[in-house]
Each structure stands twice: as structure tokens, then as C-alpha cells.
Scaffold this motif. Sequence first.
Motif, PDB file in Angstrom:
ATOM      1  N   LYS A   1       7.860  -4.918  -6.508  1.00  0.00           N
ATOM      2  CA  LYS A   1       8.515  -4.641  -7.791  1.00  0.00           C
ATOM      3  C   LYS A   1       7.579  -4.918  -8.963  1.00  0.00           C
ATOM      4  O   LYS A   1       7.530  -4.135  -9.926  1.00  0.00           O
ATOM      5  CB  LYS A   1       9.799  -5.485  -7.905  1.00  0.00           C
ATOM      6  CG  LYS A   1      10.460  -5.415  -9.273  1.00  0.00           C
ATOM      7  CD  LYS A   1      10.790  -3.982  -9.669  1.00  0.00           C
ATOM      8  CE  LYS A   1      11.256  -3.896 -11.113  1.00  0.00           C
ATOM      9  NZ  LYS A   1      11.387  -2.491 -11.571  1.00  0.00           N
ATOM     10  N   LYS A   2       6.811  -5.986  -8.884  1.00  0.00           N
ATOM     11  CA  LYS A   2       5.903  -6.333  -9.975  1.00  0.00           C
ATOM     12  C   LYS A   2       4.691  -5.403 -10.043  1.00  0.00           C
ATOM     13  O   LYS A   2       4.026  -5.328 -11.084  1.00  0.00           O
ATOM     14  CB  LYS A   2       5.417  -7.775  -9.810  1.00  0.00           C
ATOM     15  CG  LYS A   2       6.490  -8.820 -10.094  1.00  0.00           C
ATOM     16  CD  LYS A   2       5.965 -10.233  -9.870  1.00  0.00           C
ATOM     17  CE  LYS A   2       7.019 -11.272 -10.234  1.00  0.00           C
ATOM     18  NZ  LYS A   2       6.557 -12.657  -9.969  1.00  0.00           N
ATOM     19  N   SER A   3       4.420  -4.688  -8.946  1.00  0.00           N
ATOM     20  CA  SER A   3       3.201  -3.883  -8.849  1.00  0.00           C
ATOM     21  C   SER A   3       3.413  -2.412  -9.190  1.00  0.00           C
ATOM     22  O   SER A   3       2.435  -1.666  -9.318  1.00  0.00           O
ATOM     23  CB  SER A   3       2.620  -3.987  -7.431  1.00  0.00           C
ATOM     24  OG  SER A   3       2.353  -5.335  -7.085  1.00  0.00           O
TER      25      SER A   3
ATOM     26  N   ALA B   1       0.829  -1.210   0.000  1.00  0.00           N
ATOM     27  CA  ALA B   1       0.000   0.000   0.000  1.00  0.00           C
ATOM     28  C   ALA B   1       0.862   1.258   0.000  1.00  0.00           C
ATOM     29  O   ALA B   1       0.582   2.216  -0.732  1.00  0.00           O
ATOM     30  CB  ALA B   1      -0.937  -0.012   1.205  1.00  0.00           C
ATOM     31  N   GLU B   2       1.910   1.257   0.819  1.00  0.00           N
ATOM     32  CA  GLU B   2       2.809   2.420   0.851  1.00  0.00           C
ATOM     33  C   GLU B   2       3.499   2.617  -0.491  1.00  0.00           C
ATOM     34  O   GLU B   2       3.667   3.748  -0.964  1.00  0.00           O
ATOM     35  CB  GLU B   2       3.849   2.246   1.959  1.00  0.00           C
ATOM     36  CG  GLU B   2       3.272   2.352   3.360  1.00  0.00           C
ATOM     37  CD  GLU B   2       4.275   2.013   4.452  1.00  0.00           C
ATOM     38  OE1 GLU B   2       3.950   2.207   5.640  1.00  0.00           O
ATOM     39  OE2 GLU B   2       5.394   1.557   4.125  1.00  0.00           O
ATOM     40  N   ALA B   3       3.885   1.511  -1.101  1.00  0.00           N
ATOM     41  CA  ALA B   3       4.566   1.581  -2.392  1.00  0.00           C
ATOM     42  C   ALA B   3       3.645   2.131  -3.477  1.00  0.00           C
ATOM     43  O   ALA B   3       4.034   3.007  -4.263  1.00  0.00           O
ATOM     44  CB  ALA B   3       5.071   0.195  -2.788  1.00  0.00           C
ATOM     45  N   LEU B   4       2.431   1.646  -3.527  1.00  0.00           N
ATOM     46  CA  LEU B   4       1.478   2.100  -4.545  1.00  0.00           C
ATOM     47  C   LEU B   4       1.125   3.565  -4.358  1.00  0.00           C
ATOM     48  O   LEU B   4       1.007   4.322  -5.329  1.00  0.00           O
ATOM     49  CB  LEU B   4       0.221   1.227  -4.499  1.00  0.00           C
ATOM     50  CG  LEU B   4       0.395  -0.224  -4.961  1.00  0.00           C
ATOM     51  CD1 LEU B   4      -0.853  -1.035  -4.674  1.00  0.00           C
ATOM     52  CD2 LEU B   4       0.757  -0.286  -6.447  1.00  0.00           C
ATOM     53  N   LEU B   5       0.974   3.995  -3.112  1.00  0.00           N
ATOM     54  CA  LEU B   5       0.658   5.399  -2.841  1.00  0.00           C
ATOM     55  C   LEU B   5       1.816   6.295  -3.260  1.00  0.00           C
ATOM     56  O   LEU B   5       1.602   7.354  -3.865  1.00  0.00           O
ATOM     57  CB  LEU B   5       0.336   5.599  -1.363  1.00  0.00           C
ATOM     58  CG  LEU B   5       0.025   7.051  -0.953  1.00  0.00           C
ATOM     59  CD1 LEU B   5      -1.197   7.573  -1.697  1.00  0.00           C
ATOM     60  CD2 LEU B   5      -0.171   7.149   0.558  1.00  0.00           C
TER      61      LEU B   5
END
Length: 209
Positions: free
Chosen positions: A155-157, A116-120
Motif C-alpha cells: 500500500k505504501k509503495s 514486485a507484482e504490485a509495482l509491475l
Amino acid sequence: MSRVKVDCSLYLVTDRKCLEDRDLFQSIEQAIQGGVTMVQLREKSVPTREFLQLAIGVKEITSRYRIPLIINDRLDIALAVDADGLHVGQDDLPLLKARELLGPNKIIGVSASTLAEALLAQFQDADYLGVGAIFSTTTKTDAPEVSLELLELIKKSVSIPVVAIGGINPTNLQQVMATGIDGVSVVSAILAQKDCRLAAKQLKDLISY
């Protein structure tokens, strides 16, 4: 949308405690000569004036080698020395405010330990992610642990570069790189070694293998 391109394959984060009696500036220069592609100046417990003087000295070296200098957390220092960018954690200056103040042409990295942190961070225009801690580390004892499986999922997301951090060294580096990430961030694997140039070269050779 920021379009800054970064080579974060071997990303050095400073910690002067690792150096013992060795010189910070000399060690950074040696590490760059060995293959470091980015440098983050991280000083959590020094007065602002001292941090500024350190940043000026490091910027002179990184500019000479055309290596990006990233300042950890301190927007004021990044602006004062015209650093190439800023790295912020989840409890630091919000990414959107940092981007507003730094502008579109500076590098902004964000620490992430969850998907979630990565996507944000990607949604909010981060240029790269620092994901970890992958392994236990003495340089940042409060960092949550991130499994290799989660690292690979992050990494894939996302489409921005992902850098793994936390306890990475020559014995586990290739295991981490096998997740498909773009680079590794290291501290003691370079700065705690007697020959920073050789230590960096050995890591870079493993990354390029």
C-alpha cells in the motif's frame, strides 16, 4: 494512463457454493443494498453460455444501482455484457493485452501477492490491486498467503487503490484496514450469511468506523 476512479471499499466477489439454496441475483442485490461498492462475478467452472447468462443478470442489477461490475478472468464475457471492467490473476490474460482490448475507460484489477507484482501492475496501468490471501480461505485454496506487513508495504509503495482479500470477516476486518488499504474484498463474509444485506452493512459500518 487509466484514470478510472473506483470505490473499492467493500468489494464483493461471488461464489455460488456459499449460497447453498439461495438465489445469486437476490443475494447480490441485497449485498449492494447493504453497502457493497463493487461486484466481481467469478465463475471458474461453468460453460461459457451459462457464465454469459449469469453476467447479463448481474449486470442488470449492478447497472440499476450504479455499482461497477467486474468480470473475473474472462475478457470475452466482459466484452459481451459491456461490464465495467475485468480482474486478472498472474496466470490470466496479461494486463497490457487486456487494456489494449478493453480500452482506457474500463476498470482493470490485478491480483498480486508480492511487491514486485504490485509495482509491475501499477506500471502497466492497473486501476487497482487485489492483494492476498491475507488469511486462509476456503474459496481460493491455491492463493499464496500475504502478511499484514507486506500488505502495508505494498500500500505504501503504490498510488493505485489496494484491496485486501482472503478470509476477511467482521472479527479481523479492522486489523486489515489498519494497514491503510483502500478496501476489502469478501466472499463468504457476505454470501454465506443468511442475511446478505445485514452482513454487508455490518462490514461497511466497520470500514467506515
